[in-house]
Design a protein around this motif. Structure first.
Motif, PDB file in Angstrom:
ATOM      1  N   SER A  39      44.428  39.759  45.100  1.00  0.00           N
ATOM      2  CA  SER A  39      44.719  41.173  45.236  1.00  0.00           C
ATOM      3  C   SER A  39      44.168  41.653  46.577  1.00  0.00           C
ATOM      4  CB  SER A  39      44.053  41.908  44.077  1.00  0.00           C
ATOM      5  OG  SER A  39      44.310  43.263  44.165  1.00  0.00           O
ATOM      6  N   MET A  41      43.476  45.050  48.770  1.00  0.00           N
ATOM      7  CA  MET A  41      43.431  46.519  48.731  1.00  0.00           C
ATOM      8  C   MET A  41      42.835  47.012  50.044  1.00  0.00           C
ATOM      9  SD  MET A  41      42.076  46.999  44.803  1.00  0.00           S
ATOM     10  CE  MET A  41      40.835  45.706  44.960  1.00  0.00           C
ATOM     11  N   GLN A  83      47.807  48.594  46.614  1.00  0.00           N
ATOM     12  CA  GLN A  83      47.422  47.278  46.102  1.00  0.00           C
ATOM     13  C   GLN A  83      48.587  46.292  46.239  1.00  0.00           C
ATOM     14  OE1 GLN A  83      46.455  46.237  41.742  1.00  0.00           O
ATOM     15  NE2 GLN A  83      44.570  47.086  42.533  1.00  0.00           N
ATOM     16  N   ALA A 109      39.642  44.976  50.627  1.00  0.00           N
ATOM     17  CA  ALA A 109      39.009  44.240  49.540  1.00  0.00           C
ATOM     18  C   ALA A 109      39.961  43.126  49.137  1.00  0.00           C
ATOM     19  CB  ALA A 109      38.754  45.163  48.358  1.00  0.00           C
ATOM     20  N   LEU A 110      39.417  41.950  49.006  1.00  0.00           N
ATOM     21  CA  LEU A 110      40.218  40.802  48.586  1.00  0.00           C
ATOM     22  C   LEU A 110      39.616  40.314  47.268  1.00  0.00           C
ATOM     23  CD1 LEU A 110      42.467  38.821  49.520  1.00  0.00           C
ATOM     24  CD2 LEU A 110      40.639  37.404  50.461  1.00  0.00           C
ATOM     25  N   VAL A 111      40.426  40.258  46.236  1.00  0.00           N
ATOM     26  CA  VAL A 111      39.897  39.903  44.917  1.00  0.00           C
ATOM     27  C   VAL A 111      40.716  38.760  44.335  1.00  0.00           C
ATOM     28  CG1 VAL A 111      39.373  40.737  42.600  1.00  0.00           C
ATOM     29  CG2 VAL A 111      39.143  42.271  44.549  1.00  0.00           C
ATOM     30  N   ASP A 112      40.033  37.753  43.872  1.00  0.00           N
ATOM     31  CA  ASP A 112      40.706  36.584  43.302  1.00  0.00           C
ATOM     32  C   ASP A 112      41.237  36.916  41.904  1.00  0.00           C
ATOM     33  OD1 ASP A 112      41.605  34.135  42.582  1.00  0.00           O
ATOM     34  OD2 ASP A 112      39.690  33.074  42.853  1.00  0.00           O
ATOM     35  N   HIS A 113      42.529  36.742  41.737  1.00  0.00           N
ATOM     36  CA  HIS A 113      43.149  36.939  40.427  1.00  0.00           C
ATOM     37  C   HIS A 113      43.861  35.681  39.951  1.00  0.00           C
ATOM     38  CE1 HIS A 113      42.766  41.409  40.885  1.00  0.00           C
ATOM     39  NE2 HIS A 113      42.567  41.278  39.604  1.00  0.00           N
ATOM     40  N   SER A 114      43.519  34.564  40.579  1.00  0.00           N
ATOM     41  CA  SER A 114      44.274  33.337  40.300  1.00  0.00           C
ATOM     42  C   SER A 114      44.232  32.935  38.831  1.00  0.00           C
ATOM     43  CB  SER A 114      43.722  32.183  41.149  1.00  0.00           C
ATOM     44  OG  SER A 114      43.765  32.538  42.504  1.00  0.00           O
ATOM     45  N   HIS A 115      43.176  33.345  38.132  1.00  0.00           N
ATOM     46  CA  HIS A 115      43.075  33.009  36.712  1.00  0.00           C
ATOM     47  C   HIS A 115      43.307  34.220  35.813  1.00  0.00           C
ATOM     48  CE1 HIS A 115      41.335  28.850  37.001  1.00  0.00           C
ATOM     49  NE2 HIS A 115      41.308  29.267  38.263  1.00  0.00           N
ATOM     50  N   ALA A 116      43.606  35.344  36.454  1.00  0.00           N
ATOM     51  CA  ALA A 116      43.695  36.584  35.688  1.00  0.00           C
ATOM     52  C   ALA A 116      45.087  36.838  35.154  1.00  0.00           C
ATOM     53  CB  ALA A 116      43.257  37.761  36.557  1.00  0.00           C
TER      54      ALA A 116
ATOM     55  N   ASP B 664      35.662  44.901  39.744  1.00  0.00           N
ATOM     56  CA  ASP B 664      35.260  44.542  41.094  1.00  0.00           C
ATOM     57  C   ASP B 664      35.336  45.808  41.951  1.00  0.00           C
ATOM     58  OD1 ASP B 664      35.241  41.809  43.012  1.00  0.00           O
ATOM     59  OD2 ASP B 664      36.028  43.616  43.991  1.00  0.00           O
ATOM     60  N   GLN B 666      34.616  47.404  45.773  1.00  0.00           N
ATOM     61  CA  GLN B 666      34.329  47.107  47.177  1.00  0.00           C
ATOM     62  C   GLN B 666      34.578  48.344  48.031  1.00  0.00           C
ATOM     63  OE1 GLN B 666      35.752  43.317  48.691  1.00  0.00           O
ATOM     64  NE2 GLN B 666      36.350  42.637  46.639  1.00  0.00           N
ATOM     65  N   GLN B 746      37.523  50.504  46.964  1.00  0.00           N
ATOM     66  CA  GLN B 746      38.624  49.771  46.344  1.00  0.00           C
ATOM     67  C   GLN B 746      38.070  49.044  45.123  1.00  0.00           C
ATOM     68  OE1 GLN B 746      37.882  48.844  49.881  1.00  0.00           O
ATOM     69  NE2 GLN B 746      38.915  50.765  50.330  1.00  0.00           N
ATOM     70  N   CYS B 748      39.224  47.077  41.174  1.00  0.00           N
ATOM     71  CA  CYS B 748      40.256  46.649  40.222  1.00  0.00           C
ATOM     72  C   CYS B 748      39.589  45.902  39.075  1.00  0.00           C
ATOM     73  CB  CYS B 748      41.316  45.779  40.899  1.00  0.00           C
ATOM     74  SG  CYS B 748      40.702  44.253  41.556  1.00  0.00           S
ATOM     75  N   VAL B 750      38.784  42.959  36.756  1.00  0.00           N
ATOM     76  CA  VAL B 750      38.813  41.499  36.835  1.00  0.00           C
ATOM     77  C   VAL B 750      38.409  40.896  35.478  1.00  0.00           C
ATOM     78  CG1 VAL B 750      38.533  41.254  39.315  1.00  0.00           C
ATOM     79  CG2 VAL B 750      36.505  41.530  37.887  1.00  0.00           C
ATOM     80  N   GLU B 752      40.201  39.860  33.182  1.00  0.00           N
ATOM     81  CA  GLU B 752      41.024  38.703  32.815  1.00  0.00           C
ATOM     82  C   GLU B 752      40.712  37.460  33.649  1.00  0.00           C
ATOM     83  OE1 GLU B 752      43.500  38.922  30.466  1.00  0.00           O
ATOM     84  OE2 GLU B 752      43.233  41.057  30.080  1.00  0.00           O
ATOM     85  N   GLN B 753      40.079  37.674  34.799  1.00  0.00           N
ATOM     86  CA  GLN B 753      39.860  36.556  35.725  1.00  0.00           C
ATOM     87  C   GLN B 753      38.742  35.630  35.261  1.00  0.00           C
ATOM     88  OE1 GLN B 753      41.214  35.294  38.377  1.00  0.00           O
ATOM     89  NE2 GLN B 753      39.584  34.078  39.317  1.00  0.00           N
ATOM     90  N   PRO B 815      36.066  30.955  36.483  1.00  0.00           N
ATOM     91  CA  PRO B 815      37.476  31.332  36.367  1.00  0.00           C
ATOM     92  C   PRO B 815      38.003  30.960  34.983  1.00  0.00           C
ATOM     93  CG  PRO B 815      37.079  30.326  38.487  1.00  0.00           C
ATOM     94  CD  PRO B 815      35.809  30.155  37.686  1.00  0.00           C
ATOM     95  N   ALA B 816      38.822  31.887  34.436  1.00  0.00           N
ATOM     96  CA  ALA B 816      39.200  31.784  33.030  1.00  0.00           C
ATOM     97  C   ALA B 816      39.752  30.420  32.642  1.00  0.00           C
ATOM     98  CB  ALA B 816      40.213  32.875  32.699  1.00  0.00           C
ATOM     99  N   GLY B 817      40.515  29.808  33.533  1.00  0.00           N
ATOM    100  CA  GLY B 817      41.135  28.522  33.211  1.00  0.00           C
ATOM    101  C   GLY B 817      40.116  27.412  32.991  1.00  0.00           C
TER     102      GLY B 817
END
Lengths: 204, 991
Positions: A39, A41, A83, A109-116, B664, B666, B746, B748, B750, B752-753, B815-817
């Protein structure tokens, strides 16, 4: 190689096969997919600067509301107010997060959502009819086509949909925890047309 | 099975190669594919189909369409039983079974028909006038009796076994109704390339033409209609929905329709739905819904064997079913004559046409002569004769009385354009003296009516208008095409002419205006005399038009009679309000697929499958499923959660906390934003540290709590409770977007992550160290509230030293996985320490033992002070809720505040919700001192303990009170203690 193994959100739930009314000419294909997902933003007033950075690095400027910029591998998907989602190549871990984070430092802002997110590829001659049962989106080619995106509710779940090509092929991003409920409703909607289901081909 | 004696040997749109067996009141009959239940009954000579609602008068099939007031049956059986189903709409299928309603013991002999004789005592408003005294009789006697006597049919009392669906359609032009006008309008629009949806109630297109011998371009009506259907269906962007009723017209040109996908089948196919609810978004709407023929009001006008002329024509022509052998026609308009030739061709001998008008046009006269029918002008029917079926009519022709025998009486009082959908747009229809009916007014939406729905009854002209409206609608959406040739219409009928007749003067017997609700002509007069002069009052007082047919047949006659009684014109009386649905719609289709598991989605944590494999019992926490406890052989919940608690406190436990909300945050102003959100400070939180935070609502009451960690100078990671995750996110969005848009922040979700697991207990460090080999977890290097981010395998993980249990504890996020894999790795590493998975019950035990607050204490009514967190309200900065938290009532020392309580007698238990009173006082509201919020058995203290909100809070420590739970009929003496039951010095936390 990690000593830890990846488990997909639909593991054990999506089983390869052909289901529903038509086994010979299923109208829908449901394919579980994985992509790196970040993500982005932008900070206040930084949108065009950020767009320049993503254009330079990936050839993908930040698209307008409801649109996607994409190349052969990556997509930059509008996903909400201020976003965007940078999606990596299909089933590959190919985006260098620390590098990108560094490039966007103090800009976004950079947010990892790879598992989300659970990502479902939806295609087939009846894909649009299936979507009509899940969301209120107008998917007619005159209203929604390649490189369009929409944040829309499906099966009571907030989802993001990206049309990949005119076939049509869609990718639907579903919050991970909701993946099974979404998949269950998707299958119910597709059953009258018959559908092919295919789990994740390879772990990330 | 009887042969269908009233079936003509040829003709009709039925498939004689597909005979179907069906049952009505358990008698078997034969029909054909293409029949409706009503047409098949008529072909078998069955007219008596039900009993009236109030007087239980015998009733027969009166119409051939949606407006049917009488032939309402229970269709199907058992879980699929559908009461009040219109026999005129049910397509026949093999094995169909229907039962008549509202009769006992049988349809022909019905005991409550005694009401018919008692009718002088059952006027309009009877209930209001009669069941007034004594008051207490209402609930015990009157209401149950009225309810038993009332109601038509029995609903199914088992879960519906069928599926229903909802879907959305978008189009440029929606055409409602595929009669001749609708077909032409839809074709005109479709040829332009516009997206067209044509919705038709019937399974065939053609509308009323199918009931006639009309030819178009020398084609039969059905072949002309089918040709247009084929042409429309060939357009890629045109869609025909048959068996579809558009029933609601809502704002922004959004309409609702129900498609009956499988109502014509015994049961739906394996993957098919029974019905589908369409939400249709249309840029333009063309209403081509046609018109309803109007009944006439005279004596005994509800006898079986009396029906609308158009219905008799439909049965004769479309279904080749003779509705009678010897017919009298009673009409005040030219359309009654138009039906004569078709009725005669259908084998009905027409003996007379009774017409109240003095002048009858020559074309009509010729039509009557052609079938050898006498015309009696200036004539009315005073009453119909017969008991269960009409046997004759008493006619008054210009003062001369005559009795004419017949077994069929066809009536036509004129035509009411179907203005229902149009009127739902928020407008009221207007009176047209030309047709003596209400026609559409100027529309409030992008909609217009054509054909019969617009009061345009001439076919050739209607088609010209329809074509133009279709082209116009498409053009307005940006699609152009040119006109096309319309068919030559054989011109056999005269221009429509009518003289309204609202009621026959001097009739004998009962004259029904609303047959479904048994409203008589005299009821309207009574209502007017009693002062109900507004049409809306008339409706509610007499129940005129309030039945499931919504007065499709009765309303205009009722208005005409009311106008007569009041000496007003009908246009000044006006109509009642039209509301959706146009037709009764089953509740199931509104639910669609949202039932059972699909009523609300379920959220699963990344470790869910592990918990399932290990026998966890789950609890629903909002949409989440959380492991509640993991019973081992024979353990109940208390035993399992006590074992899990002891294992954790004595060695190490592992708990899935993935459901906690995670946000999260920022941006350059992230520290300031968090400072304003929390009552305590976050701007000076060092990087790499977590802090427990408290958030208030604007009104000063507590919103939520959780830990927030500073990952970098401008990067925080916030956690919320499971229950309030969405509310906290919305709270943040509101303040950022509406109040402080200038803040550069900013954020969001997280949630689910990350897979989150709490590892707690004196051996948690040892277990964790085995898995996280590269991190120094010693107390010095990683003390309480430390936080770090690191690489593990090929991913980033986060570790926080925080504790809800009061033990040495960590929270690991991966990470969820990888959640399940990490969990398994920790379970493997902890094997030597007897690591134990624990659920929300053990979590609850440990937090109550520690006096930690949760949902029962943060209940939306408590202040920070109430729950022992008053010291977390910073005096050095502004934050949301600060001003209003200082209100007098919120800082009153007499407020209920958090304390601990425990049973004096350790063999006694406590119940949540119990109220606290002085031991010697009565358990009444005046003596109430507070209530018990959270209760548990403490395996550490070996007694029942609880948190409570008590007036005066901790000043009561040491007192004995009584905990009273009237619901459980339970009382126990308790001691007020500190809410920190276990390890109050937190020695176990900092090791």
């Amino acid at each position: 190689m990690s000593e830890f193994t990846y488990t997909s959100p639909l593991a054990g739930v999506i089983k390869p096969g052909v289901y529903g009314a038509s086994k010979t000419a299923p109208g829908v294909a449901i394919l579980e997919t994985w992509r790196s997902l970040y993500s982005i933003m932008p900070r206040n007033g930084q949108q065009s600067v950020v767009s320049g950075v993503t254009r330079e690095r990936y050839g993908l400027p930040l698209p307008d509301i409801g649109r996607v910029t994409s190349n052969a591998e990556h997509s930059m998907i509008w996903s909400g107010l201020n976003q965007w989602m940078l999606a990596g190549a299909l089933n590959e871990t190919d985006i260098n997060f620390p590098e990108l984070a560094d490039a966007l430092k103090d800009m976004a802002a950079l947010v990892d959502h790879s598992h989300a997110r659970s990502i479902i590829r939806l295609s087939g001659s009846q894909a649009r009819h299936t979507l009509a049962k899940l969301c209120a989106l107008d998917t007619h080619p005159r209203s929604f086509s390649s490189n369009y995106s929409a944040a829309t509710r499906m099966a009571h779940i907030s989802t993001l949909i990206h049309q990949i090509d005119a076939a049509p092929l869609y990718e639907i991003y579903v919050p991970r925890a909701f993946a099974r409920s979404f998949f269950s409703e998707l299958c119910e909607a597709a059953a009258e047309y018959g559908y092919i289901a295919e789990p994740l081909r390879r772990d990330p | 099975m009887k042969e269908a004696a009233y079936r003509n040997s040829a003709g009709g749109l039925i498939d004689r190669d597909r005979p179907l067996k069906f049952y009505f009141d358990n008698v078997s009959y034969q029909g054909f594919a293409g029949d409706t239940l009503a047409s098949a009954l008529i072909a078998n000579g069955v007219h008596l189909t039900g009993r009236g609602f109030k007087y239980h008068r015998p009733r027969g099939i009166y119409t051939s369409g949606t407006e049917e007031p009488n032939a309402l049956v229970e269709l199907r059986e058992d879980a699929r039983r559908e009461p009040n189903t219109r026999a005129t709409l049910i397509e026949l299928y093999d094995g169909l079974s229907a039962m008549s309603q509202n009769r006992w013991p049988s349809l022909a002999f019905d005991i409550l028909s005694v009401n018919n004789l008692l009718s002088p005592f059952l006027p309009a408003g009877f209930y209001y006038k009669t069941f007034m005294w004594p008051k207490q009789f209402w609930e015990k006697m009157y209401e149950p009796f009225i309810r038993r006597a009332a109601g038509l049919g029995r609903a199914a009392n088992k879960p519906d076994p069928d599926r229903y669906e909802r879907a959305t359609l978008h189009c440029d032009v929606l055409v409602v109704g595929a009669g001749p006008a609708g077909l032409v309008a839809a074709l005109a629009a479709a040829r332009s390339g516009a997206r067209v949806v044509l919705a038709e109630q019937d399974h065939r297109v053609g509308g009323h033409l199918l009931s006639t011998s009309t030819t178009l371009d020398s084609k039969s009506a059905e072949s002309w209609s089918d040709d247009i259907r084929t042409e429309i269906e060939a357009f890629e962007d045109a869609r025909l929905l048959t068996r579809t009723t558009v029933f609601g017209y809502y704002d922004h040109n959004i309409l609702a329709a129900v498609e009956r996908l499988a109502d014509h089948l015994p049961v739906p196919g394996a993957h098919g739905a029974r019905q589908k609810l369409w939400r249709i978004h249309a840029s333009r709407v063309i209403l081509a819904c046609g018109a309803f023929e109007r009944p006439l009001v005279f004596g005994n006008n509800d006898l079986p064997g009396i029906m609308l002329t158009s219905a008799a024509r439909t049965y004769a022509m479309r279904y080749a079913a003779r509705p009678g052998s010897r017919a009298v026609i009673f009409t005040n308009n030219s359309s009654g004559y138009d039906a004569l030739a078709d009725l005669a061709a259908g084998g009905v001998n027409i003996v007379a046409v009774i017409d109240p008008r003095s002048d009858i046009d020559s074309q009509s006269i010729a039509q009557a002569e052609a079938v050898g029918a006498r015309i009696l002008n200036r004539a009315v029917i005073l009453g119909a004769r017969g008991h269960l079926h009409v046997r004759g009519v008493d006619v008054d022709a210009a003062g001369v009385r005559e009795r004419i025998d017949c077994d069929l009486l066809c009536v036509s009082g004129g035509w009411n354009p179907d203005v229902h959908l149009h009127s739902q747009t928020g407008t009221r229809p207007v009176w047209s003296p030309d047709i003596a009916g209400f026609i559409p007014a100027e529309s409030r939406q992008r909609e217009l009516s054509i054909g019969g729905a617009a009061g345009q009854f001439d076919l050739a002209n209607a088609l010209i208008t329809a074509r133009q409206r279709g082209l116009d609608a498409a053009r307005e959406c940006g699609f152009m095409s040119s006109a096309f040739d319309l068919p030559d219409v054989a011109k056999g009928s005269s221009a429509y002419s009518i003289e309204p007749l609202w009621r026959v003067a001097g009739y004998h017997g009962k004259a029904l205006v609303d047959m479904q609700n048994d409203v008589k002509e005299t009821d309207i007069g009574l209502s007017a005399r009693e002062g109900y002069k507004s049409v809306e009052h008339l409706k509610r007082y007499t129940t005129l038009g309030m039945a499931t047919d919504q007065g499709k047949l009765s309303n205009v006659n009722g208005l005409g009679i009311l106008a007569d009684e009041l000496g007003f014109s009908i246009e000044s009386v006006g109509t009642t309000t039209f509301r959706p649905p146009v037709l009764p719609v089953a509740i199931g289709v509104f639910a669609g697929s949202s039932r059972g598991q699909h009523f609300s989605p379920t959220r699963y944590t990344p470790m869910h499958d592990w918990a399932v494999r290990h026998g966890a019992k789950f609890v629903e926490a909002g949409q989440w499923l959380r492991p509640r406890y993991y019973p081992r052989d024979g353990e109940d919940m208390l035993a399992a959660s006590c074992r899990e608690t002891l294992a954790t406190r004595n060695s190490v436990g592992l708990c899935d906390v993935s459901t906690l909300g995670k946000i999260d945050v920022q941006g350059a102003d992230a520290p300031e934003f968090l400072n304003r959100l929390h009552s305590n400070g976050f701007a000076r939180l060092p990087v790499g540290k977590a802090r427990y935070g408290l958030m208030l609502r604007e009104d000063g009451l507590v919103l939520d709590d959780g830990t927030t960690t500073r990952l970098a100078e401008h990067h925080y990671f916030m956690t919320t409770t499971t229950a309030e995750a969405a509310a906290v996110m919305a709270h943040m969005e509101y303040y950022h977007q509406a109040i402080w848009p200038q803040l550069d922040v900013q954020y969001c979700s997280v949630t689910e992550q990350w897979a989150s697991m709490a590892i707690a207990g004196p051996n948690s460090r040892a277990v964790l160290q085995k898995v996280l080999t590269r991190i120094d977890l010693s107390n010095e290097a990683f003390p309480f509230l430390a936080a770090t981010e690191f690489n593990l395998g090929n991913f980033r993980a986060r570790l926080f030293r925080i504790s809800f249990s009061g033990e040495l504890a960590y929270e690991l996020n991966v990470p969820a996985g990888y959640g399940e894999s990490l969990w398994q790795a920790l379970m493997n590493a902890g094997k030597e320490f007897g690591i134990t998975a624990y659920g929300t019950e053990a979590l609850g035990i440990m937090r109550i033992e520690k006096g930690h607050i949760a949902g029962p204490e943060v209940n939306g009514q408590t202040t920070a002070g109430d729950i022992g967190l008053g010291s977390m309200l910073s005096s050095k900065k502004e934050f949301i809720g600060r001003p209003l938290a200082a209100r007098e009532a919120l800082v009153d020392s007499a407020r209920e505040q958090l304390v601990g309580i425990r049973c004096n007698d350790s063999s006694m238990r406590l119940y949540a919700g119990a109220h606290l009173v002085e031991p010697d006082k009565a358990a009444v509201i005046e003596n109430d001192l507070g209530h018990v919020t959270s209760v548990t058995y403490s395996p550490m203290l070996k007694t029942w303990i609880a948190l409570a909100l008590l007036k005066g809070g901790t000043t009561n420590i040491g007192k004995t009170l009584k905990a009273v739970n009237p619901l459980m009929k339970h009382e126990v003496n308790v001691e007020v203690v500190s809410s920190q039951f276990f390890d109050p010095e937190n020695t176990r936390l900092h090791v």
